[in-house]
Design an enzyme around this catalytic site. Sequence first.
Site, mmCIF file in Angstrom:
data_model
loop_
_atom_site.group_PDB
_atom_site.id
_atom_site.type_symbol
_atom_site.label_atom_id
_atom_site.label_comp_id
_atom_site.label_asym_id
_atom_site.label_seq_id
_atom_site.Cartn_x
_atom_site.Cartn_y
_atom_site.Cartn_z
ATOM 1 N N GLU A 130 26.411 46.417 -52.143
ATOM 2 C CA GLU A 130 26.552 46.289 -50.692
ATOM 3 C C GLU A 130 26.154 47.594 -50.034
ATOM 4 O O GLU A 130 26.560 48.675 -50.475
ATOM 5 C CB GLU A 130 27.996 45.982 -50.279
ATOM 6 N N GLU A 184 29.675 37.689 -39.776
ATOM 7 C CA GLU A 184 30.890 36.921 -40.068
ATOM 8 C C GLU A 184 31.729 36.874 -38.795
ATOM 9 O O GLU A 184 32.671 37.644 -38.620
ATOM 10 C CB GLU A 184 31.651 37.562 -41.223
ATOM 11 N N LYS A 187 35.630 36.891 -38.820
ATOM 12 C CA LYS A 187 36.305 37.864 -39.677
ATOM 13 C C LYS A 187 37.261 38.723 -38.845
ATOM 14 O O LYS A 187 36.898 39.188 -37.757
ATOM 15 C CB LYS A 187 35.259 38.747 -40.359
ATOM 16 N N GLU A 193 33.222 44.743 -38.156
ATOM 17 C CA GLU A 193 33.350 43.850 -39.304
ATOM 18 C C GLU A 193 32.673 42.502 -39.074
ATOM 19 O O GLU A 193 32.327 41.800 -40.016
ATOM 20 C CB GLU A 193 34.820 43.636 -39.651
#
Length: 342
Positions: A130, A184, A187, A193
């Site tokens: 990642e 996302e 999230k 995030e």
Amino acid sequence: MKAIQTSLVKFKLDSNIKVSSPIAMTCLGNSYPSSAGSFKQELVDVAIKPMLDFLKQTGSYLMVNIYPFFAYEGNSNQISLDYALFKQNPGVVDSGNGVKYNSLFDAQLDAVFASLSALKFDDMKVVVTETGWPSAGDVAETGASQANAATYNGNLVRRVMTGNGTPLRPKDPLNVYIFALFNENQKPGPTSERNYGLFYPNMQRVYNIPLSKQGLDGNFIPPMNSGKSGSRPPSTINGSRSSGGMTKILGQTWCLSNHNTDRQKLQEALDYACGEGGADCGPIQSNGACFNPDSLEAHASYAFNSYYQKKARVSGSCYFDGAAYVSMQPPLFGNCQYPTGY
């Protein structure tokens, strides 16, 4: 991990499938300077060494997640943004071995290699499972912006595809996975995030970067403005931006409207494209073949694409102050046929 490995061996799949587990940079007790990298002592005997022994025995890889964004966000008064984004910078010299680093990513990865060497695992293969940069963030999340995300990931692709290994392992190829494909959007946590993706959940691009050698050769121009949180590219209402030389975007592509754009801003961009921009907007008039669906987004997409195709799809001609994006997929607005060239 051992149980899964046992099953793979049982079904003779262990040579094709490798088992591992990613670690974060927080597993390191020290990462600066890179040459002094070391794992946290309290993790070494209970987790790190047993896992490394397993990986070595099975011929697997150590997976590590590396985020220069977090290091920059917490130390923006000490770390250069250009250094974090792979841009030109004076570099940082490792006080332990005199090696000069021109990117924070390389320095962090070498800290992992140094940590492995400290435990006598010098030949352990590593994959960066990642890495990425958020395209939006809270006010306190310094550096989170669309321009910085496009610059980081675009330059990361260039670094991986055209560069060698790191200073400590110059012959080892870089194996890197970008986080993430999609935002996302549900999230929890800080805004960043929910904004690491290359695409929105509706499959529209957040920004455009090359993901191939061909793209690197003729497509990627980093955003001009890579300021801190909340910044965006320079405001223009016409399709193009000055880029020190225009390059044609390769392959069959279309220019579509960004549904996240404010309606007034989208209307202004549509008016420009159909007026001063010289787009062929006849088909979206009330009696035109592409009037339906009668929506601002659909009409703007047709006009933007007409402008883009008339400009021979040069980079920067599909911008409209952020109201448009380049799509590799043909637009789906009723039965309207979008031109692919003039």
